[in-house]
Design a protein around this motif. Structure first.
Motif, short mmCIF file in Angstrom:
data_model
loop_
_atom_site.label_atom_id
_atom_site.label_comp_id
_atom_site.label_asym_id
_atom_site.label_seq_id
_atom_site.Cartn_x
_atom_site.Cartn_y
_atom_site.Cartn_z
N CYS A 145 10.06 -13.06 8.58
CA CYS A 145 9.99 -14.19 7.68
C CYS A 145 11.21 -13.79 6.53
O CYS A 145 11.69 -12.66 6.51
CB CYS A 145 8.54 -14.40 6.95
N LYS A 146 11.36 -14.89 6.00
CA LYS A 146 12.48 -14.62 4.91
C LYS A 146 11.76 -14.19 3.32
O LYS A 146 12.34 -14.51 2.23
CB LYS A 146 13.37 -15.72 4.58
N CYS A 147 10.35 -14.06 3.59
CA CYS A 147 9.45 -13.87 2.19
C CYS A 147 8.72 -12.59 2.59
O CYS A 147 8.47 -12.36 3.86
CB CYS A 147 8.77 -15.16 1.69
N ASP A 148 8.39 -12.06 1.34
CA ASP A 148 7.36 -11.05 1.57
C ASP A 148 6.10 -11.39 2.37
O ASP A 148 5.65 -12.37 2.00
CB ASP A 148 7.11 -10.23 0.41
N LEU A 149 5.18 -10.43 3.06
CA LEU A 149 4.11 -10.66 3.55
C LEU A 149 3.18 -9.51 3.03
O LEU A 149 3.46 -8.19 2.99
CB LEU A 149 4.15 -10.40 5.12
N GLN A 150 1.98 -9.83 3.05
CA GLN A 150 0.91 -8.61 2.80
C GLN A 150 0.05 -8.37 3.87
O GLN A 150 -0.26 -9.21 4.33
CB GLN A 150 0.10 -9.06 1.51
N VAL A 151 0.10 -7.10 4.27
CA VAL A 151 -1.00 -6.96 5.63
C VAL A 151 -2.01 -5.81 5.40
O VAL A 151 -1.63 -4.72 4.74
CB VAL A 151 0.16 -6.19 6.59
N VAL A 152 -3.12 -6.10 5.79
CA VAL A 152 -4.32 -5.56 5.46
C VAL A 152 -4.71 -4.86 6.84
O VAL A 152 -4.69 -5.57 7.78
CB VAL A 152 -5.60 -6.24 4.98
N LEU A 153 -4.73 -3.52 6.76
CA LEU A 153 -5.07 -2.74 8.22
C LEU A 153 -6.14 -2.07 8.12
O LEU A 153 -6.76 -1.64 7.08
CB LEU A 153 -3.74 -1.68 8.36
N SER A 154 -6.79 -1.96 9.26
CA SER A 154 -7.95 -1.06 9.53
C SER A 154 -7.83 -0.31 10.80
O SER A 154 -7.34 -0.63 11.83
CB SER A 154 -9.41 -1.92 9.48
N SER A 169 -12.35 -4.88 5.30
CA SER A 169 -12.55 -6.12 4.99
C SER A 169 -11.10 -6.86 4.75
O SER A 169 -10.28 -6.18 4.09
CB SER A 169 -13.52 -6.20 3.58
N VAL A 170 -11.01 -8.17 5.07
CA VAL A 170 -9.93 -8.79 4.91
C VAL A 170 -9.37 -9.09 3.50
O VAL A 170 -8.43 -9.36 3.24
CB VAL A 170 -9.73 -10.15 5.88
N THR A 171 -10.67 -8.96 2.74
CA THR A 171 -10.38 -9.34 1.29
C THR A 171 -9.68 -7.98 0.39
O THR A 171 -9.33 -8.29 -0.45
CB THR A 171 -11.67 -9.51 0.74
N LYS A 172 -9.59 -6.93 1.38
CA LYS A 172 -8.96 -5.88 0.34
C LYS A 172 -7.59 -5.88 0.24
O LYS A 172 -6.91 -6.91 1.13
CB LYS A 172 -9.44 -4.64 1.41
N ARG A 173 -6.99 -5.06 -0.48
CA ARG A 173 -5.32 -5.15 -0.91
C ARG A 173 -4.79 -4.48 0.43
O ARG A 173 -5.36 -3.76 1.12
CB ARG A 173 -4.98 -4.34 -2.12
N GLY A 174 -3.40 -4.77 0.65
CA GLY A 174 -2.77 -4.24 1.75
C GLY A 174 -1.57 -3.74 1.52
O GLY A 174 -0.96 -3.78 0.10
N TYR A 175 -0.50 -3.57 2.57
CA TYR A 175 0.54 -3.06 2.26
C TYR A 175 1.43 -4.42 2.04
O TYR A 175 1.38 -5.15 3.05
CB TYR A 175 0.95 -2.13 3.37
N VAL A 176 2.45 -4.31 1.13
CA VAL A 176 3.34 -5.46 1.27
C VAL A 176 4.86 -5.04 2.02
O VAL A 176 5.45 -4.01 1.91
CB VAL A 176 3.86 -5.65 -0.10
N VAL A 177 5.03 -5.81 3.24
CA VAL A 177 6.21 -5.63 3.83
C VAL A 177 7.38 -6.83 3.33
O VAL A 177 7.25 -7.88 3.67
CB VAL A 177 5.88 -6.05 5.40
N PRO A 178 8.59 -6.19 2.96
CA PRO A 178 9.45 -7.05 2.43
C PRO A 178 10.11 -7.82 3.47
O PRO A 178 9.92 -7.43 4.67
CB PRO A 178 10.68 -6.18 1.82
N ALA A 179 10.71 -9.08 3.26
CA ALA A 179 11.33 -9.86 4.06
C ALA A 179 12.26 -9.19 4.97
O ALA A 179 13.25 -8.77 4.53
CB ALA A 179 11.87 -11.06 3.29
N GLY A 180 12.15 -9.64 6.38
CA GLY A 180 12.94 -8.97 7.14
C GLY A 180 12.92 -7.40 7.62
O GLY A 180 13.84 -6.95 8.30
#
Length: 247
Positions: free
Chosen positions: A140-149, A162-173
């Motif tokens: 994407c052209k915007c940041d995404l947050q990804v929760v991993l288990s 849990s999907v409600t937990k915080r995750g890593y932010v992957v910057p756009a592109g």
């Protein structure tokens, strides 16, 4: 985050493999090691992390996905065949994100297998003692947050996922490679394939129900349209014809 001292204490606990037995255990049937692979802590790796704010557009993920793993024998038992191999990367959340499982020499051999009642699922083949990482690419052209288990445990705090937990932010592109369970702001313990008994899920929780699966949940940022200038739109413009035939 998972404490490195906590990891060392668990791994050095003499009771973790069932070597200690009470009198009543003397007449009990021996515990059988579950076959196949799970994930434990490998070597410590330098991996800096910084805190950043991310306001989710919704409390519900934009996409959820899973990749299952096992050794060759285990995959055969799960009816995953060699003619079902596929590419190492797969897309999720409407193609907003690509992800895959990388070993020491590139992406692990991947399969796309169909099972009745569960549909198509993604599998990767691992080997005992090998390490791996989770590779995320934001399309994407915007940041995404990804929760991993991994094995039902959150990769940041080591607790029940849990999907409600915080995750890593992957910057756009950009591409982010997650190499292990986080043990501090500057380090992780490498994801390493192990026996089920020696998995972190078993050593820390005594629960092996969810070993063999890597999970992902994707969130989009509030107030931004992640679909703007996606690769499909760009490709369509690049291939536009000035003198196209009438439909």
């Amino acid at each position: 985050m998972i404490s490195r001292n906590r990891i060392d204490a668990i791994l050095s606990n003499p009771k973790r493999s069932g070597s200690s037995a009470s009198a009543s255990d003397a007449f009990a049937a021996p515990k059988k090691e579950r076959p196949g692979l799970a994930t434990t802590f490998g070597r410590s790796i330098k991996s800096a992390m910084t805190s950043t704010s991310f306001d989710r557009a919704s409390s519900r993920p934009a996409g959820i996905d899973a990749i299952y793993y096992n050794d060759r024998e285990g995959l055969k038992a799960m009816n995953v065949t060699s003619d079902e191999t596929t590419e190492g990367f797969q897309t999720v959340a409407g193609d907003m994100l690509e992800w895959g499982i990388k070993g020491n020499f590139g992406f692990l051999t991947s399969y796309r297998s169909y099972s009745h009642g569960r549909g198509y699922r993604r599998f990767v083949e691992g080997t005992h003692g090998g390490t791996y990482s989770i590779v995320l690419h934001n399309r994407c052209k915007c940041d995404l947050q990804v929760v991993l288990s991994v094995d039902g445990l959150d990769v940041i705090d080591g607790k029940t996922a849990s999907v409600t937990k915080r995750g890593y932010v992957v910057p756009a592109g950009e591409t982010l490679e997650v190499e292990g369970y986080r043990t501090g702001y500057n380090s992780v313990a490498a994801f390493q394939f192990s026996t089920v008994n020696n998995s972190y899920a078993n050593l820390s929780k005594g629960d092996t129900r969810n070993v063999g699966v890597i999970g992902l949940a994707v969130y989009t940022p509030k107030g931004q349209d992640p679909w703007t200038w996606m690769p499909k739109e760009i490709k369509q413009r690049e291939t536009a014809s000035p003198f196209a035939k009438a439909p």
